[in-house]
Scaffold this motif. Structure first.
Motif, PDB file in Angstrom:
ATOM      1  N   ASN A 219       0.835  -1.202   0.000  1.00  0.00           N
ATOM      2  CA  ASN A 219       0.000   0.000   0.000  1.00  0.00           C
ATOM      3  C   ASN A 219       0.872   1.255   0.000  1.00  0.00           C
ATOM      4  O   ASN A 219       0.574   2.231  -0.685  1.00  0.00           O
ATOM      5  CB  ASN A 219      -0.909   0.018   1.234  1.00  0.00           C
ATOM      6  CG  ASN A 219      -2.094  -0.910   1.061  1.00  0.00           C
ATOM      7  OD1 ASN A 219      -2.479  -1.233  -0.067  1.00  0.00           O
ATOM      8  ND2 ASN A 219      -2.665  -1.345   2.160  1.00  0.00           N
ATOM      9  N   MET A 220       1.945   1.196   0.764  1.00  0.00           N
ATOM     10  CA  MET A 220       2.818   2.373   0.786  1.00  0.00           C
ATOM     11  C   MET A 220       3.423   2.601  -0.600  1.00  0.00           C
ATOM     12  O   MET A 220       3.503   3.729  -1.085  1.00  0.00           O
ATOM     13  CB  MET A 220       3.926   2.216   1.827  1.00  0.00           C
ATOM     14  CG  MET A 220       4.798   3.452   1.891  1.00  0.00           C
ATOM     15  SD  MET A 220       6.074   3.345   3.123  1.00  0.00           S
ATOM     16  CE  MET A 220       5.345   4.100   4.502  1.00  0.00           C
TER      17      MET A 220
ATOM     18  N   SER B   9      -3.155   0.940   8.650  1.00  0.00           N
ATOM     19  CA  SER B   9      -1.802   1.342   8.246  1.00  0.00           C
ATOM     20  C   SER B   9      -1.820   2.533   7.281  1.00  0.00           C
ATOM     21  O   SER B   9      -0.816   3.252   7.157  1.00  0.00           O
ATOM     22  CB  SER B   9      -1.080   0.176   7.575  1.00  0.00           C
ATOM     23  OG  SER B   9      -1.762  -0.204   6.398  1.00  0.00           O
ATOM     24  N   VAL B  10      -2.939   2.743   6.618  1.00  0.00           N
ATOM     25  CA  VAL B  10      -2.951   3.754   5.557  1.00  0.00           C
ATOM     26  C   VAL B  10      -2.808   5.174   6.119  1.00  0.00           C
ATOM     27  O   VAL B  10      -2.120   6.017   5.541  1.00  0.00           O
ATOM     28  CB  VAL B  10      -4.204   3.578   4.659  1.00  0.00           C
ATOM     29  CG1 VAL B  10      -4.396   4.759   3.735  1.00  0.00           C
ATOM     30  CG2 VAL B  10      -4.040   2.303   3.846  1.00  0.00           C
TER      31      VAL B  10
ATOM     32  N   SER C 238      -2.253   0.629  -9.394  1.00  0.00           N
ATOM     33  CA  SER C 238      -1.339  -0.202  -8.604  1.00  0.00           C
ATOM     34  C   SER C 238      -2.185  -1.042  -7.668  1.00  0.00           C
ATOM     35  O   SER C 238      -3.348  -0.719  -7.406  1.00  0.00           O
ATOM     36  CB  SER C 238      -0.343   0.653  -7.804  1.00  0.00           C
ATOM     37  OG  SER C 238      -1.016   1.613  -7.024  1.00  0.00           O
ATOM     38  N   VAL C 239      -1.575  -2.103  -7.162  1.00  0.00           N
ATOM     39  CA  VAL C 239      -2.310  -2.984  -6.249  1.00  0.00           C
ATOM     40  C   VAL C 239      -1.345  -3.606  -5.252  1.00  0.00           C
ATOM     41  O   VAL C 239      -0.166  -3.807  -5.564  1.00  0.00           O
ATOM     42  CB  VAL C 239      -3.076  -4.077  -7.045  1.00  0.00           C
ATOM     43  CG1 VAL C 239      -2.156  -4.990  -7.816  1.00  0.00           C
ATOM     44  CG2 VAL C 239      -4.001  -4.899  -6.148  1.00  0.00           C
ATOM     45  N   ALA C 240      -1.850  -3.838  -4.039  1.00  0.00           N
ATOM     46  CA  ALA C 240      -1.078  -4.536  -3.009  1.00  0.00           C
ATOM     47  C   ALA C 240      -1.810  -5.820  -2.654  1.00  0.00           C
ATOM     48  O   ALA C 240      -3.030  -5.811  -2.465  1.00  0.00           O
ATOM     49  CB  ALA C 240      -0.954  -3.667  -1.762  1.00  0.00           C
ATOM     50  N   ILE C 241      -1.060  -6.908  -2.588  1.00  0.00           N
ATOM     51  CA  ILE C 241      -1.636  -8.206  -2.217  1.00  0.00           C
ATOM     52  C   ILE C 241      -0.722  -8.827  -1.162  1.00  0.00           C
ATOM     53  O   ILE C 241       0.501  -8.742  -1.281  1.00  0.00           O
ATOM     54  CB  ILE C 241      -1.701  -9.152  -3.445  1.00  0.00           C
ATOM     55  CG1 ILE C 241      -2.498  -8.495  -4.578  1.00  0.00           C
ATOM     56  CG2 ILE C 241      -2.321 -10.497  -3.081  1.00  0.00           C
ATOM     57  CD1 ILE C 241      -2.418  -9.228  -5.901  1.00  0.00           C
TER      58      ILE C 241
ATOM     59  N   ALA D 119       3.696  -5.932  -4.578  1.00  0.00           N
ATOM     60  CA  ALA D 119       3.297  -4.603  -5.053  1.00  0.00           C
ATOM     61  C   ALA D 119       3.387  -4.679  -6.567  1.00  0.00           C
ATOM     62  O   ALA D 119       4.403  -5.132  -7.118  1.00  0.00           O
ATOM     63  CB  ALA D 119       4.255  -3.533  -4.534  1.00  0.00           C
ATOM     64  N   LEU D 120       2.305  -4.265  -7.224  1.00  0.00           N
ATOM     65  CA  LEU D 120       2.260  -4.391  -8.680  1.00  0.00           C
ATOM     66  C   LEU D 120       1.785  -3.076  -9.272  1.00  0.00           C
ATOM     67  O   LEU D 120       0.825  -2.477  -8.773  1.00  0.00           O
ATOM     68  CB  LEU D 120       1.278  -5.512  -9.012  1.00  0.00           C
ATOM     69  CG  LEU D 120       1.180  -5.983 -10.444  1.00  0.00           C
ATOM     70  CD1 LEU D 120       2.471  -6.656 -10.871  1.00  0.00           C
ATOM     71  CD2 LEU D 120       0.023  -6.984 -10.572  1.00  0.00           C
TER      72      LEU D 120
END
Ligand SMILES: Cc1ncc(COP(=O)(O)O)c(C=O)c1O
Length: 382
Positions: free
Chosen positions: A95-96, A120-121, A222-225, A240-241
């Motif tokens: 996410n960061m 966390s955001v 973008s995406v976080a998994i 992170a993509l």
């Protein structure tokens, strides 16, 4: 080994063996076997630097890491030619990274995120010193589209960086990215960026027949998994993509290690890429499809069992997060449930069996001192 050391280790192991079957409240799959990878523990391996570029530090698993990134690109419907990413320490770092890229592209952008966004955001936004506005959530955990519309409308002169939840932490809610893009279009906000937090559902939606809108073809930038969630891993990890063209904006060449510095951290875990890769090799995408289906079946079983016992449990479509009124502290502790306000949830990860659900429901039905919310009239929001 010193007998005292052995005793400490034995006791710790017994503790974990006892606790793990009752690990019901957090989305960490306990069902994995990486013993084939034990020989790799003998080496100091490190994936520092951009996995898509050379490094002087050759004790790495960059090649394996690239393969895993490209599997995630397929799952997130991003063409391999346009894809760039790396494997992170977990969802938070992903996410960061996404918000960092968004902020680099639009330094004066405003980040919009809902009340139900992972805790966390807020911290990430403070670290990034990014302008941001919290948007109301609906009772079901989804972002409030009316509030989002109004808030963006008032701030139309600034680029919009959307932090979309693809599976919220507490309620498993999925923000409708098509609707969000519709809002941006209606307001003629052309400078926009969508980061998706798909920590858990990023490994669910690609495997179901009728997923909610997700993926780069629906506007993700973008995406976080997370890797330790549905895939399962003894070490926290994730992905992170984003798109190649965006990353060029942050890249710097570092002579000392002969790498391109595109990642947030310097030294990076080289074992977790190996674990994720091994999991994909061993299970295959069909294997994950049946794992995910099994989890969804257990979630449906849990909702039915709770409801049949008079407990108003509910879940979102395609979600393994089963929400119900917060039970007593003893039950929360025994089953390691996550709670927030007057709700708690069980997450039916692969290691959670129907027998486990039966026991949780029975305990809830028979509890001595339920929390006050238990007795209140709960109306599931969906
Ligand atoms: C929706 C969501 N985003 C982000 C995170 C953070 O992920 P991690 O713990 O892997 O950093 C979580 C963790 O539970 C989560 O549920």
């Amino acid at each position: 080994m010193d007998p005292q050391t052995q005793d400490r280790l034995d006791a710790l192991l017994r503790n974990f063996e006892e606790l793990s079957p009752r690990f019901v409240g957090y989305p960490c799959n306990q069902d994995f076997d990486y013993t084939a990878l034990v020989p790799f523990l003998r080496y100091c391996i490190n994936n520092l630097g951009d996995p898509f570029h050379d490094s002087n530090f050759q004790l790495n698993t960059h090649k394996i890491e690239r393969e895993v990134v490209l599997i995630f690109a397929d799952l997130m419907r991003l063409s391999r030619e346009r894809a760039w990413g790396y494997l992170t320490s977990g969802g938070t770092e992903g996410n960061m990274y996404g918000l960092y890229i968004g902020r680099e592209i639009f330094p004066n952008g405003v980040v919009y995120f809902s009340q139900d966004t992972h805790y966390s955001v807020v911290k990430i936004l403070r670290v990034l010193k990014a302008r941001n506005i919290m948007i109301k959530s609906q009772d079901n955990g989804e972002i409030d589209y009316d509030d989002l519309y109004e808030t963006i409308r008032i701030n139309r002169d600034s680029p919009a960086i959307i932090m979309a939840n693809i599976g919220t932490t507490m309620k498993g809610a999925i923000d409708d990215v098509d609707r969000i893009r519709g809002i941006l279009d209606d307001l003629a906000v052309t400078d926009s960026y969508i980061h998706a937090d798909a920590a858990l559902s990023g490994m669910i939606l690609p495997f179901v027949d009728e997923p909610q809108p997700y993926g780069f073809d629906h506007g993700f930038d973008s995406v976080a998994i997370s890797g330790h969630k549905m895939i399962g891993s003894p070490l926290p990890c994730g992905a992170a993509l984003t798109k190649k063209e965006y990353v060029a904006r942050v890249a710097r060449s570092i002579e000392y290690v002969g790498v391109l510095d595109t990642t947030l951290t310097g030294s990076r875990n080289a074992l977790t890429p190996l674990m994720m890769w091994y999991a994909f090799q061993e299970r295959g995408l069909d294997g994950f499809k049946s794992v995910v289906q099994g989890c969804l079946d257990t979630a449906e079983y849990a909702v039915t069992r709770f409801q049949d016992s008079g407990i108003p449990a509910w879940r979102h479509e395609n979600s393994v997060t089963v929400v119900f009124p917060k039970p007593s502290p003893e039950i929360i502790r025994k089953w390691q449930l996550a709670s927030y306000g007057d709700i708690a949830h069980a997450i039916t990860m692969p290691h959670i069996t129907r027998q486990t659900i039966d026991q949780v429901v029975d305990d809830c039905v028979n509890q001595d001192s339920p929390s006050p919310s238990w007795r209140s009239n709960h109306h599931p929001p969906i």
